[in-house]
Design a protein around this motif. Structure first.
Motif, PDB file in Angstrom:
ATOM      1  N   ASP A   1       1.621  -3.353  -2.040  1.00 29.88           N
ATOM      2  CA  ASP A   1       2.621  -2.301  -1.889  1.00 29.88           C
ATOM      3  C   ASP A   1       3.538  -2.196  -3.113  1.00 29.88           C
ATOM      4  OD1 ASP A   1       3.331  -0.257   0.027  1.00 29.88           O
ATOM      5  OD2 ASP A   1       5.280  -1.255   0.171  1.00 29.88           O
TER       6      ASP A   1
ATOM      7  N   THR B   1       2.022   0.212  -5.731  1.00 22.03           N
ATOM      8  CA  THR B   1       1.545   1.515  -5.281  1.00 22.03           C
ATOM      9  C   THR B   1       1.978   2.629  -6.223  1.00 22.03           C
ATOM     10  OG1 THR B   1       1.684   0.721  -3.016  1.00 22.03           O
ATOM     11  CG2 THR B   1       1.413   3.065  -3.308  1.00 22.03           C
TER      12      THR B   1
ATOM     13  N   SER C   1       1.954  -0.026   2.549  1.00 26.24           N
ATOM     14  CA  SER C   1       2.609   0.590   3.704  1.00 26.24           C
ATOM     15  C   SER C   1       1.941   1.917   4.060  1.00 26.24           C
ATOM     16  CB  SER C   1       4.100   0.822   3.413  1.00 26.24           C
ATOM     17  OG  SER C   1       4.254   1.869   2.469  1.00 26.24           O
ATOM     18  N   ASP C   2       2.054   2.294   5.323  1.00 28.63           N
ATOM     19  CA  ASP C   2       1.488   3.566   5.778  1.00 28.63           C
ATOM     20  C   ASP C   2       2.097   4.733   5.006  1.00 28.63           C
ATOM     21  OD1 ASP C   2      -0.166   2.299   7.596  1.00 28.63           O
ATOM     22  OD2 ASP C   2       1.193   2.610   9.300  1.00 28.63           O
ATOM     23  N   ASN C   3       3.384   4.667   4.723  1.00 30.13           N
ATOM     24  CA  ASN C   3       4.046   5.735   3.971  1.00 30.13           C
ATOM     25  C   ASN C   3       3.444   5.867   2.576  1.00 30.13           C
ATOM     26  OD1 ASN C   3       6.183   7.754   3.588  1.00 30.13           O
ATOM     27  ND2 ASN C   3       6.963   6.271   2.089  1.00 30.13           N
ATOM     28  N   ASN C   4       3.239   4.748   1.888  1.00 26.31           N
ATOM     29  CA  ASN C   4       2.664   4.806   0.546  1.00 26.31           C
ATOM     30  C   ASN C   4       1.204   5.259   0.569  1.00 26.31           C
ATOM     31  OD1 ASN C   4       4.931   4.253  -0.967  1.00 26.31           O
ATOM     32  ND2 ASN C   4       4.614   2.048  -0.929  1.00 26.31           N
ATOM     33  N   LYS C   5       0.459   4.867   1.594  1.00 27.75           N
ATOM     34  CA  LYS C   5      -0.920   5.355   1.723  1.00 27.75           C
ATOM     35  C   LYS C   5      -0.923   6.876   1.893  1.00 27.75           C
ATOM     36  CE  LYS C   5      -2.680   1.419   4.170  1.00 27.75           C
ATOM     37  NZ  LYS C   5      -3.446   0.960   5.332  1.00 27.75           N
ATOM     38  N   SER C   6       0.010   7.370   2.678  1.00 33.62           N
ATOM     39  CA  SER C   6       0.106   8.819   2.894  1.00 33.62           C
ATOM     40  C   SER C   6       0.462   9.540   1.592  1.00 33.62           C
ATOM     41  CB  SER C   6       1.159   9.096   3.969  1.00 33.62           C
ATOM     42  OG  SER C   6       1.306  10.478   4.164  1.00 33.62           O
ATOM     43  N   LEU C   7       1.404   8.976   0.834  1.00 31.58           N
ATOM     44  CA  LEU C   7       1.779   9.582  -0.450  1.00 31.58           C
ATOM     45  C   LEU C   7       0.586   9.607  -1.413  1.00 31.58           C
ATOM     46  CD1 LEU C   7       5.309   7.968  -0.950  1.00 31.58           C
ATOM     47  CD2 LEU C   7       4.823  10.385  -0.497  1.00 31.58           C
TER      48      LEU C   7
ATOM     49  N   ASN D   1      -2.063  12.201  -0.227  1.00 26.63           N
ATOM     50  CA  ASN D   1      -1.628  13.569  -0.512  1.00 26.63           C
ATOM     51  C   ASN D   1      -1.758  13.899  -1.996  1.00 26.63           C
ATOM     52  OD1 ASN D   1      -1.033  14.083   2.173  1.00 26.63           O
ATOM     53  ND2 ASN D   1       1.126  13.550   1.955  1.00 26.63           N
TER      54      ASN D   1
END
Length: 143
Positions: A13, A16, A46-52, A55
């Motif tokens: 993380d 990232t 983190s799920d947030n960083n995977k999403s970023l 995208n």
């Protein structure tokens, strides 16, 4: 049919943001980003960083897959400041789908300045691995 260019990286993380810069620089310089399949060995991202990341990659027409590492191979080795991600480079073939027969591995803190298709098209004369020397900061200064 156009060949898929497989690119692999590994990070936790904390890196990232760096791997995001690497992926974006790779895709922004690619002649056909839609032909690129990115793989990222996920060391507790983190799920947030995977999403970023997802995208940013999809906005540029490419695809990304997150791969779960098998940390049991390296649980008793010293990781120092690099973490287990440094050792995972030795097991890249175990993380990729069996359909992948060729991959370009890039460190998370790399900035790509050219079209990855040029490297992909380079013949390595049936060598199973080709690599560059990791120059120390002192050696890099002279460049």
């Amino acid at each position: 049919m156009t060949e898929t260019i497989n690119v692999l990286a590994s990070c936790d993380d904390n890196y990232t943001q760096h791997v995001g810069v690497m992926f974006i620089s790779l895709l922004e310089n690619a002649s056909a980003p839609e032909n690129i399949q990115l793989y990222l060995i996920d060391n507790d991202i983190s799920d947030n960083n995977k999403s970023l990341l997802s995208n940013a990659v999809s906005m540029r027409g490419a695809s990304i897959s997150f791969l779960a590492p098998d940390v049991s191979h390296y649980e008793n080795v010293p990781s120092f400041r690099y973490g287990l991600a440094a050792y995972q480079r030795l097991s890249l073939g175990e993380y990729l789908p069996s359909s992948v027969s060729k991959v370009v591995y890039l460190d998370a803190d790399t900035v790509v300045l050219g079209d990855i298709a040029e490297l992909w098209a380079t013949s390595f004369d049936n060598h199973p691995l080709c690599a560059v020397e990791n120059l120390s900061p002192k050696a890099s200064e002279s460049l």
